[in-house]
Design an enzyme around this catalytic site. Structure first.
Site: not given
Ligand code: NAP
Length: 300
Positions: A85, A122
């Protein structure tokens, strides 16, 4: 003698001369986008195709993708998922201002002159799902608490600021990422993005009008989101953008105490509209039948 078919040849064979788009990622097998766009193609009787295209996370591989889109007459564009992205940005001809602010593109649209435009749908998808899931509730009525500072959080925070949230409280396990996001998205009009400590997440729910989980906590295969909702007003809306499972523990707990709840499927479905409408020239809607079809594809 056998020669392996390239993913590009496979996609062209599936499209069979019809206009097409695809989800591009690495990996890309898990994506639900083909079910989403396939539903709309069928619903509107459009003779087009939406496939999957695995593209490695390297600059030459992304350059090959951009060249393929430009030179292939029936290629209309693509969606991008992890990890492309951000890296796609320098290869596009124009970036929509909202995508530039978010710093990521998830939708590429090819114009009739063969040039490529980048959008980020998004944020639009997130706001549309909120409006659908909490009719009558208003962003302007109070503070929002956003958990997480990853890729999805950027779109959520940018769109909440744009939509007029009066105050935003942002928390992330890695606080430095929340600080960077706060710096990037604090508006010039006096509204605040307050960076709170992750350990204070129960306390900062006091007086909130919206709680959004943008972390991957609570997703199948990930640790649970440990959060005590006692201080959250029951009038607040609770939005969990995780969509596997659809009813996360956070949503189940919030629903049980009377909060309005929005699951992640609505955002996923609404974000697809911008691409579909540009590629195939037909306005589309998020209906109960579409929700049902994509939820079934998710196994939800
Ligand atoms: N509904 C939709 O259309 C849509 C669209 C996009 C994403 N999503 C969902 O949103 C979620 C995040 O996606 P993303 O692309 O933003 O992922 P990402 O960039 O990898 O970000 C992950 C986030 O989760 C936090 N995290 C991960 N493990 C953790 C833990 N053990 N304890 C506390 N915080 C933790 C991370 O914190 P740190 O910075 O500390 O690692 C970060 O803030 C996923 O479940 C994805 O499927 C949904």
């Amino acid at each position: 003698m056998s020669s392996a078919t390239s993913p590009y040849d496979a996609l062209l064979a599936e499209a069979a001369g019809r206009p097409f788009a695809a989800i591009v990622g690495w990996p890309v097998d898990h994506s639900r986008s083909p079910a989403l766009h396939g539903f709309w193609l069928k619903q509107h009787g459009i003779d087009g195709h939406y496939g999957r295209l695995p593209v490695e996370p390297t600059r030459p591989a992304l350059e090959q993708l951009a060249a393929f889109l430009r030179r292939t007459p029936n290629a209309r564009g693509c969606n991008l998922t992890l990890p492309h992205k951000i890296d796609i940005l320098p290869l596009l001809d124009r970036i929509d201002p909202a995508a530039a602010r978010i710093g990521a593109v998830n939708t590429v649209v090819k114009r009739s002159d063969g040039t490529l435009d980048g959008y980020n749908s998004d944020g639009v998808g997130f706001l549309a799902a909120l409006a659908d899931g909490a009719p009558g509730w208003k962003i302007a009525d109070g503070p929002a608490v956003v958990l997480g500072a990853g890729g999805a959080a950027r779109a959520v925070v940018a769109s909440l600021i744009e939509a007029g949230v009066p105050e935003l409280r942002l928390l992330n396990r890695t606080q430095a990422s929340a600080v960077a996001l706060g710096v990037a998205f604090t508006p010039q009009d006096g509204r605040q993005i307050a960076i709170e400590r992750w350990d204070d997440r129960d306390r900062v729910l006091e007086g909130a009008n919206l709680l959004v989980n943008t972390t991957s906590l609570g997703m199948n295969g990930q640790p649970p989101l440990e959060l005590e909702l006692t201080k959250l007003p029951t009038t607040a809306a609770v939005d969990d953008i995780v969509y596997v499972p659809l009813e996360t523990e956070l949503l189940a707990a919030a629903r049980a105490r009377g909060n309005r709840c929005i699951d992640g499927l609505g955002m996923l479905l609404h974000q697809g509209r911008i691409g579909f409408e540009a590629w195939f020239g037909k306005k589309v809607a998020v209906s109960a039948a579409l929700r049902h079809a994509v939820a079934a594809d998710l196994g939800a």
